[in-house]
Design a protein around this motif. Sequence first.
Motif, PDB file in Angstrom:
ATOM      1  N   LYS A  51       1.218  -1.057   0.023  1.00 57.15           N
ATOM      2  CA  LYS A  51      -0.437   0.130   0.078  1.00 57.15           C
ATOM      3  C   LYS A  51       1.003   1.234   0.030  1.00 57.15           C
ATOM      4  O   LYS A  51       1.821   1.181   0.385  1.00 57.15           O
ATOM      5  CB  LYS A  51      -1.026   0.208   1.260  1.00 57.15           C
ATOM      6  CG  LYS A  51      -1.997   1.222   1.082  1.00 57.15           C
ATOM      7  CD  LYS A  51      -2.864   0.780   2.322  1.00 57.15           C
ATOM      8  CE  LYS A  51      -3.606   1.877   2.513  1.00 57.15           C
ATOM      9  NZ  LYS A  51      -5.107   2.256   3.760  1.00 57.15           N
ATOM     10  N   GLN A  52       0.792   2.488  -0.942  1.00 56.35           N
ATOM     11  CA  GLN A  52       1.700   3.266  -1.191  1.00 56.35           C
ATOM     12  C   GLN A  52       0.917   4.347  -1.056  1.00 56.35           C
ATOM     13  O   GLN A  52      -0.131   4.598  -1.460  1.00 56.35           O
ATOM     14  CB  GLN A  52       2.451   3.094  -2.750  1.00 56.35           C
ATOM     15  CG  GLN A  52       3.035   4.392  -2.893  1.00 56.35           C
ATOM     16  CD  GLN A  52       3.168   4.173  -4.148  1.00 56.35           C
ATOM     17  OE1 GLN A  52       4.205   3.154  -4.586  1.00 56.35           O
ATOM     18  NE2 GLN A  52       3.883   4.813  -4.940  1.00 56.35           N
ATOM     19  N   LYS A  53       1.126   4.829  -0.021  1.00 61.94           N
ATOM     20  CA  LYS A  53       0.957   6.874  -0.085  1.00 61.94           C
ATOM     21  C   LYS A  53       2.013   7.500  -0.719  1.00 61.94           C
ATOM     22  O   LYS A  53       3.393   7.393  -0.938  1.00 61.94           O
ATOM     23  CB  LYS A  53       1.025   7.313   1.312  1.00 61.94           C
ATOM     24  CG  LYS A  53      -0.749   7.049   1.788  1.00 61.94           C
ATOM     25  CD  LYS A  53      -0.556   7.493   2.794  1.00 61.94           C
ATOM     26  CE  LYS A  53      -2.071   6.593   3.556  1.00 61.94           C
ATOM     27  NZ  LYS A  53      -2.463   7.404   4.813  1.00 61.94           N
ATOM     28  N   ASP A  54       1.610   8.490  -1.644  1.00 68.67           N
ATOM     29  CA  ASP A  54       2.307   9.593  -2.406  1.00 68.67           C
ATOM     30  C   ASP A  54       2.499  11.097  -1.424  1.00 68.67           C
ATOM     31  O   ASP A  54       1.397  10.631  -0.778  1.00 68.67           O
ATOM     32  CB  ASP A  54       1.757   9.384  -3.747  1.00 68.67           C
ATOM     33  CG  ASP A  54       0.347  10.627  -3.947  1.00 68.67           C
ATOM     34  OD1 ASP A  54      -0.337  11.473  -3.249  1.00 68.67           O
ATOM     35  OD2 ASP A  54      -0.084  10.411  -5.385  1.00 68.67           O
ATOM     36  N   SER A  55       2.925  11.505  -2.217  1.00 68.67           N
ATOM     37  CA  SER A  55       3.082  13.284  -1.338  1.00 68.67           C
ATOM     38  C   SER A  55       1.905  13.564  -1.042  1.00 68.67           C
ATOM     39  O   SER A  55       1.778  14.579  -0.019  1.00 68.67           O
ATOM     40  CB  SER A  55       4.407  13.714  -2.124  1.00 68.67           C
ATOM     41  OG  SER A  55       3.949  14.010  -3.867  1.00 68.67           O
ATOM     42  N   GLY A  56       0.922  13.699  -1.970  1.00 66.55           N
ATOM     43  CA  GLY A  56      -0.287  14.460  -1.580  1.00 66.55           C
ATOM     44  C   GLY A  56      -1.139  13.404  -0.817  1.00 66.55           C
ATOM     45  O   GLY A  56      -2.352  13.600  -0.518  1.00 66.55           O
ATOM     46  N   GLY A  57      -1.202  12.030  -0.284  1.00 62.70           N
ATOM     47  CA  GLY A  57      -2.153  11.126   0.343  1.00 62.70           C
ATOM     48  C   GLY A  57      -2.983  10.456   0.081  1.00 62.70           C
ATOM     49  O   GLY A  57      -2.953  10.484   0.546  1.00 62.70           O
ATOM     50  N   LEU A  76      13.278   6.728   0.734  1.00 62.50           N
ATOM     51  CA  LEU A  76      13.488   7.669   1.705  1.00 62.50           C
ATOM     52  C   LEU A  76      13.476   9.362   0.318  1.00 62.50           C
ATOM     53  O   LEU A  76      14.184   9.006  -0.343  1.00 62.50           O
ATOM     54  CB  LEU A  76      14.621   7.970   2.150  1.00 62.50           C
ATOM     55  CG  LEU A  76      14.730   6.445   3.332  1.00 62.50           C
ATOM     56  CD1 LEU A  76      16.012   6.446   3.801  1.00 62.50           C
ATOM     57  CD2 LEU A  76      13.358   6.754   4.231  1.00 62.50           C
ATOM     58  N   GLY A  77      12.739  10.380   1.353  1.00 63.58           N
ATOM     59  CA  GLY A  77      12.778  11.520   0.198  1.00 63.58           C
ATOM     60  C   GLY A  77      12.484  11.737  -0.986  1.00 63.58           C
ATOM     61  O   GLY A  77      12.174  13.121  -1.802  1.00 63.58           O
ATOM     62  N   THR A  78      11.746  10.701  -0.951  1.00 64.25           N
ATOM     63  CA  THR A  78      10.441  10.837  -2.283  1.00 64.25           C
ATOM     64  C   THR A  78       9.420  11.316  -1.731  1.00 64.25           C
ATOM     65  O   THR A  78       8.599  12.419  -3.307  1.00 64.25           O
ATOM     66  CB  THR A  78      10.285   9.772  -2.940  1.00 64.25           C
ATOM     67  OG1 THR A  78       9.679   8.453  -1.937  1.00 64.25           O
ATOM     68  CG2 THR A  78      11.790   8.796  -3.189  1.00 64.25           C
ATOM     69  N   GLY A  79       8.875  11.451  -0.557  1.00 66.48           N
ATOM     70  CA  GLY A  79       7.205  12.271   0.182  1.00 66.48           C
ATOM     71  C   GLY A  79       6.514  10.850  -0.193  1.00 66.48           C
ATOM     72  O   GLY A  79       5.588  11.282  -0.045  1.00 66.48           O
ATOM     73  N   LYS A  80       7.254   9.249  -0.455  1.00 63.38           N
ATOM     74  CA  LYS A  80       5.863   8.497  -0.384  1.00 63.38           C
ATOM     75  C   LYS A  80       6.167   7.596   0.407  1.00 63.38           C
ATOM     76  O   LYS A  80       7.518   7.615   1.472  1.00 63.38           O
ATOM     77  CB  LYS A  80       6.737   7.463  -1.799  1.00 63.38           C
ATOM     78  CG  LYS A  80       6.197   7.701  -3.585  1.00 63.38           C
ATOM     79  CD  LYS A  80       6.108   7.068  -4.141  1.00 63.38           C
ATOM     80  CE  LYS A  80       6.394   7.730  -5.622  1.00 63.38           C
ATOM     81  NZ  LYS A  80       6.699   6.605  -6.606  1.00 63.38           N
ATOM     82  N   THR A  81       5.151   7.377   1.112  1.00 55.57           N
ATOM     83  CA  THR A  81       5.460   5.910   2.362  1.00 55.57           C
ATOM     84  C   THR A  81       4.882   4.662   1.976  1.00 55.57           C
ATOM     85  O   THR A  81       3.572   4.773   0.605  1.00 55.57           O
ATOM     86  CB  THR A  81       4.916   6.792   3.482  1.00 55.57           C
ATOM     87  OG1 THR A  81       3.337   6.536   2.393  1.00 55.57           O
ATOM     88  CG2 THR A  81       5.307   8.314   4.053  1.00 55.57           C
TER      89      THR A  81
END
Length: 176
Positions: A95-101, A144-149
């Motif tokens: 499950k991935q979240k981008d920098s916009g959530g 790391l550093g991409t804004g993704k989790t």
Amino acid sequence: MPDYLKLPTTTNGLVRVVIETPRGAEAKIAYDRATRTFGYVRPLPVGMTYPYDWGFIPSTLGDDGDPLDGLVIHQAASAPGIVIKCDLLGALRVKQKDSGGEALRNDRYVFSPHREDAAEPVAADRVPDDLRREIEQFFLSSVLGTGKTIKFKGWQNADEARRAIKKGMKAFAACK
């Protein structure tokens, strides 16, 4: 240059993986649909390299709008644009979240190159536990550093992963 996105997904029961970033690369490389070329995207965090060849499964579409991702486990490094016919080992559900959530599913499929000269497939139909942990650690560190989790939702065996790839093939066919 061929349109790698439209190559057939499978051949004789094997899954094709188009390599974007080869083993040992310190930067992410990606296929650009518009120019049909492979180009630099970003560096990995300091000290990291891709542990195995990384790419995509052609003629598939994932929830993120891109082809399904594939990691090819072997001891050699290839090059961007190489197509490897593989045995499917399984998949890491992500499950991935981008920098916009925005949250979406972005699984990583794991393969072993098929040995043309082997009477039987060399690979087992699963990823060994110690390798699973190493792959998970790589993917956690690589964002790391991409804004993704990313969060892991478990592993699929080869049969479950094959069904998910078929779903991605249907999604690709529906977008034509």
